[in-house]
Design an enzyme around this catalytic site. Structure first.
Site, PDB file in Angstrom:
ATOM      1  N   GLU A  57      -8.521 -38.730   1.182  1.00 22.37           N
ATOM      2  CA  GLU A  57      -8.635 -39.546  -0.033  1.00 22.37           C
ATOM      3  C   GLU A  57     -10.070 -40.004  -0.270  1.00 22.37           C
ATOM      4  O   GLU A  57     -10.808 -40.268   0.674  1.00 22.37           O
ATOM      5  CB  GLU A  57      -7.762 -40.800   0.115  1.00 22.37           C
ATOM      6  CG  GLU A  57      -6.297 -40.476   0.274  1.00 22.37           C
ATOM      7  CD  GLU A  57      -5.460 -41.635   0.810  1.00 22.37           C
ATOM      8  OE1 GLU A  57      -4.282 -41.714   0.441  1.00 22.37           O
ATOM      9  OE2 GLU A  57      -5.974 -42.447   1.599  1.00 22.37           O
ATOM     10  N   SER A  69       1.119 -53.478   1.274  1.00 19.59           N
ATOM     11  CA  SER A  69      -0.289 -53.064   1.423  1.00 19.59           C
ATOM     12  C   SER A  69      -0.431 -51.542   1.399  1.00 19.59           C
ATOM     13  O   SER A  69       0.303 -50.834   2.093  1.00 19.59           O
ATOM     14  CB  SER A  69      -0.805 -53.617   2.756  1.00 19.59           C
ATOM     15  OG  SER A  69      -1.981 -52.970   3.156  1.00 19.59           O
ATOM     16  N   LYS A  79       6.023 -41.750   1.896  1.00 19.79           N
ATOM     17  CA  LYS A  79       5.795 -42.390   3.212  1.00 19.79           C
ATOM     18  C   LYS A  79       6.042 -43.889   3.052  1.00 19.79           C
ATOM     19  O   LYS A  79       5.217 -44.601   2.480  1.00 19.79           O
ATOM     20  CB  LYS A  79       4.354 -42.113   3.631  1.00 19.79           C
ATOM     21  CG  LYS A  79       3.922 -42.684   4.961  1.00 19.79           C
ATOM     22  CD  LYS A  79       2.577 -42.036   5.357  1.00 19.79           C
ATOM     23  CE  LYS A  79       1.939 -42.667   6.562  1.00 19.79           C
ATOM     24  NZ  LYS A  79       0.748 -43.456   6.214  1.00 19.79           N
ATOM     25  N   GLN A  99      -4.389 -49.748  14.551  1.00 24.01           N
ATOM     26  CA  GLN A  99      -4.601 -50.951  13.725  1.00 24.01           C
ATOM     27  C   GLN A  99      -4.066 -52.223  14.384  1.00 24.01           C
ATOM     28  O   GLN A  99      -4.415 -53.343  13.977  1.00 24.01           O
ATOM     29  CB  GLN A  99      -3.901 -50.802  12.351  1.00 24.01           C
ATOM     30  CG  GLN A  99      -4.148 -49.504  11.614  1.00 24.01           C
ATOM     31  CD  GLN A  99      -5.604 -49.267  11.261  1.00 24.01           C
ATOM     32  OE1 GLN A  99      -6.322 -50.194  10.889  1.00 24.01           O
ATOM     33  NE2 GLN A  99      -6.054 -48.028  11.406  1.00 24.01           N
ATOM     34  N   LYS A 101     -15.169 -44.771  -0.368  1.00 22.95           N
ATOM     35  CA  LYS A 101     -14.806 -44.462   1.023  1.00 22.95           C
ATOM     36  C   LYS A 101     -14.122 -43.108   1.050  1.00 22.95           C
ATOM     37  O   LYS A 101     -13.336 -42.788   0.147  1.00 22.95           O
ATOM     38  CB  LYS A 101     -13.865 -45.541   1.575  1.00 22.95           C
ATOM     39  CG  LYS A 101     -13.400 -45.264   3.011  1.00 22.95           C
ATOM     40  CD  LYS A 101     -12.723 -46.468   3.626  1.00 22.95           C
ATOM     41  CE  LYS A 101     -11.244 -46.559   3.301  1.00 22.95           C
ATOM     42  NZ  LYS A 101     -10.570 -47.628   4.049  1.00 22.95           N
ATOM     43  N   ASP A 145       1.827 -45.928   2.875  1.00 25.60           N
ATOM     44  CA  ASP A 145       0.645 -45.941   2.006  1.00 25.60           C
ATOM     45  C   ASP A 145       0.380 -44.581   1.367  1.00 25.60           C
ATOM     46  O   ASP A 145      -0.747 -44.243   1.049  1.00 25.60           O
ATOM     47  CB  ASP A 145      -0.586 -46.433   2.783  1.00 25.60           C
ATOM     48  CG  ASP A 145      -0.910 -45.552   3.996  1.00 25.60           C
ATOM     49  OD1 ASP A 145      -0.131 -44.626   4.276  1.00 25.60           O
ATOM     50  OD2 ASP A 145      -1.944 -45.779   4.639  1.00 25.60           O
TER      51      ASP A 145
HETATM   52  P1  NAD Z   1      -1.640 -44.770  14.774  1.00 25.40           P
HETATM   53  O1  NAD Z   1      -1.180 -43.369  14.688  1.00 25.40           O
HETATM   54  O2  NAD Z   1      -2.795 -45.095  15.654  1.00 25.40           O
HETATM   55  O3  NAD Z   1      -0.419 -45.726  15.201  1.00 25.40           O
HETATM   56  C1  NAD Z   1       0.844 -45.624  14.612  1.00 25.40           C
HETATM   57  C2  NAD Z   1       1.880 -46.046  15.656  1.00 25.40           C
HETATM   58  O4  NAD Z   1       3.163 -46.075  15.007  1.00 25.40           O
HETATM   59  C3  NAD Z   1       1.995 -45.071  16.831  1.00 25.40           C
HETATM   60  O5  NAD Z   1       1.749 -45.760  18.048  1.00 25.40           O
HETATM   61  C4  NAD Z   1       3.435 -44.551  16.731  1.00 25.40           C
HETATM   62  O6  NAD Z   1       4.030 -44.313  18.005  1.00 25.40           O
HETATM   63  C5  NAD Z   1       4.103 -45.696  16.002  1.00 25.40           C
HETATM   64  N1  NAD Z   1       5.372 -45.351  15.332  1.00 25.40           N
HETATM   65  C6  NAD Z   1       5.663 -44.244  14.602  1.00 25.40           C
HETATM   66  N2  NAD Z   1       6.944 -44.297  14.163  1.00 25.40           N
HETATM   67  C7  NAD Z   1       7.453 -45.469  14.619  1.00 25.40           C
HETATM   68  C8  NAD Z   1       8.731 -46.107  14.504  1.00 25.40           C
HETATM   69  N3  NAD Z   1       9.714 -45.525  13.834  1.00 25.40           N
HETATM   70  N4  NAD Z   1       8.908 -47.310  15.083  1.00 25.40           N
HETATM   71  C9  NAD Z   1       7.905 -47.908  15.808  1.00 25.40           C
HETATM   72  N5  NAD Z   1       6.681 -47.339  15.955  1.00 25.40           N
HETATM   73  C10 NAD Z   1       6.461 -46.140  15.370  1.00 25.40           C
HETATM   74  O7  NAD Z   1      -1.965 -45.220  13.259  1.00 25.40           O
HETATM   75  P2  NAD Z   1      -2.789 -46.486  12.745  1.00 25.40           P
HETATM   76  O8  NAD Z   1      -4.221 -46.128  12.569  1.00 25.40           O
HETATM   77  O9  NAD Z   1      -2.432 -47.684  13.561  1.00 25.40           O
HETATM   78  O10 NAD Z   1      -2.180 -46.621  11.285  1.00 25.40           O
HETATM   79  C11 NAD Z   1      -0.817 -46.958  11.101  1.00 25.40           C
HETATM   80  C12 NAD Z   1      -0.425 -46.758   9.663  1.00 25.40           C
HETATM   81  O11 NAD Z   1      -1.151 -47.682   8.837  1.00 25.40           O
HETATM   82  C13 NAD Z   1      -0.765 -45.377   9.118  1.00 25.40           C
HETATM   83  O12 NAD Z   1       0.340 -44.925   8.372  1.00 25.40           O
HETATM   84  C14 NAD Z   1      -1.943 -45.587   8.228  1.00 25.40           C
HETATM   85  O13 NAD Z   1      -1.999 -44.649   7.175  1.00 25.40           O
HETATM   86  C15 NAD Z   1      -1.698 -46.980   7.730  1.00 25.40           C
HETATM   87  N6  NAD Z   1      -2.887 -47.710   7.299  1.00 25.40           N
HETATM   88  C16 NAD Z   1      -2.780 -48.464   6.194  1.00 25.40           C
HETATM   89  C17 NAD Z   1      -3.871 -49.191   5.761  1.00 25.40           C
HETATM   90  C18 NAD Z   1      -3.741 -50.076   4.556  1.00 25.40           C
HETATM   91  O14 NAD Z   1      -4.728 -50.562   4.028  1.00 25.40           O
HETATM   92  N7  NAD Z   1      -2.542 -50.340   4.103  1.00 25.40           N
HETATM   93  C19 NAD Z   1      -5.086 -49.139   6.451  1.00 25.40           C
HETATM   94  C20 NAD Z   1      -5.151 -48.372   7.617  1.00 25.40           C
HETATM   95  C21 NAD Z   1      -4.047 -47.658   8.033  1.00 25.40           C
END
Ligand code: NAD
Length: 356
Positions: A68, A304, A243, A152, A81, A239
């Site tokens: 993106e 978010s 999804k 995160q 970004k 997001d």
């Molecule tokens: P990551 O891959 O490091 O961590 C995601 C975690 O979710 C993993 O540890 C995984 O095992 C766990 N998971 C997956 N399915 C699950 C379930 N059903 N129950 C419990 N845990 C589960 O990813 P991240 O960098 O921490 O990002 C997490 C999400 O946040 C991503 O989808 C990313 O796109 C989103 N994100 C959103 C924003 C925003 O501004 N809204 C910003 C950054 C990231």
């Protein structure tokens, strides 16, 4: 003023903040101070919302992820970004989300900052979550369920601790190794850590529920029966089109707060609702034009997705924070011939003879 700061006055050299320098900057300022400062910048920019050029981000989808571009401008500065989201990446030892970004001067079009934004995205997302929660979480919120303990998660927890005053996080992830990593990293933060056995267990007694999982599907991380009256849901992980994390019935019971509706209706939890389902824009809450939480029993939801103005605010923060520090390198990114129209001559002279 730290010693050996590069000179940022040369317009042809663009300050570049590497991952290593971003880490030095955060340690120099302190994590809480960075999150507070980011929160201040975001709130300030959201309050002047109408000054910004706004567009839903430009997304290029593939079966395994998304790439993106997130641009915006306030008429004086322009920022964008580059960010990806690839949930399967961690299996190959790669980040789900990586990012970098650029700030430019609208008057000349010249870039004035190039920076890593993987760490900065985690920091700004956490700052945005905490800022929203300050307006939406129930009074005296002390316990947060943290579902999804990936990259995160610690940032989300620390921001809620610093800005909202939570003292306990209840961790749950389908991968126990992620929970162990998160618990280890948060030890010593002052937060009480509870390792939970399921999402249902994690939400037990929680005032705030943060969902931050990564999976490119309509997932049900929270089902309707898991969400009681008065809770604030901070839904980060849904997001992208296709999804989501929340059962649609929760959305029907919640007051929903969003960043930029035009983008959230495509990408957020509310993609599951009718396009005219009422939502409140957070900039109006920050500006005092719309109420945040209205009662102790209300379920509030921050849907978010991450919006370009938050990244613009983060870029502005970095631009100010690196001044007088050695935490950037001058980057030879822009051609700078002595005569601006003699680009060819500059190239020719560099080769010593005929141009390429
Ligand atoms: P990551 O891959 O490091 O961590 C995601 C975690 O979710 C993993 O540890 C995984 O095992 C766990 N998971 C997956 N399915 C699950 C379930 N059903 N129950 C419990 N845990 C589960 O990813 P991240 O960098 O921490 O990002 C997490 C999400 O946040 C991503 O989808 C990313 O796109 C989103 N994100 C959103 C924003 C925003 O501004 N809204 C910003 C950054 C990231």
């Amino acid at each position: 003023m730290l010693s050996s700061a590069p000179d940022p006055s040369d317009k042809a050299l663009v300050p570049f903040v590497s991952v290593a320098n971003m880490m030095r900057l955060v340690h120099h300022l302190g994590l809480d101070a960075v999150i507070r400062s980011l929160t201040g910048h975001i709130e300030e920019d959201f309050r002047r919302w109408e000054r910004f050029d706004k567009t839903p981000r430009v997304a290029s989808h593939s079966p395994v992820g998304v790439i993106e571009l997130m641009p915006t401008s306030d008429g004086e500065a322009y920022g964008f970004k580059y960010v990806n989201g690839h949930p399967r990446n961690t299996r190959a030892g790669l980040q789900t989300v990586t990012a970098f970004g650029l700030l430019a001067d609208v008057a000349t079009g010249y870039p004035v900052l190039l920076t890593e934004m993987t760490l900065l995205t985690a920091l700004r997302t956490a700052a945005m979550s905490a800022l929203a929660a300050r307006h939406l979480a129930p009074e005296g919120a002390r316990t947060m369920a943290m579902i999804g303990n990936g990259a995160q998660a610690e940032f989300q927890s620390r921001a809620m601790q610093a800005l909202v005053g939570i003292d306990t996080v209840r961790l749950w992830d389908i991968d126990g190794a992620a929970t162990e990593k998160c618990a280890r990293n948060l030890a010593g933060s002052g937060l009480a850590i509870v390792r939970c056995t399921s999402a249902q267990d994690a939400v037990e007694g929680a005032d705030i529920i943060t969902t931050c999982t990564a999976d490119k599907q309509y997932a049900t991380i929270l089902s309707d029966n898991m969400v009681g009256a008065g809770v604030h849901i901070n839904a980060i992980g849904g997001d992208c089109p296709g999804k989501t994390e929340l059962a649609p019935a929760i959305l029907g019971r919640a007051s929903i707060f969003v960043e930029y509706p035009e983008q959230t209706r495509i990408e957020g939890e509310i993609q599951q609702l009718d396009p005219d389902h009422p939502v409140t824009e957070l900039w109006q809450v920050f500006a005092g034009a719309a109420p945040g939480r209205r009662s102790a029993s209300e379920i509030t939801l921050f849907d978010s997705v991450g919006f370009a103005i938050e990244d613009f605010s983060a870029l502005r923060f970095v631009q100010q924070a690196i001044r007088g520090t050695p935490f950037f390198e001058p980057l030879d990114l822009l051609a700078d011939p002595d005569d601006p129209r003699d680009l060819y001559g500059m190239l020719a002279r560099a080769g010593g003879a005929a141009a390429a």
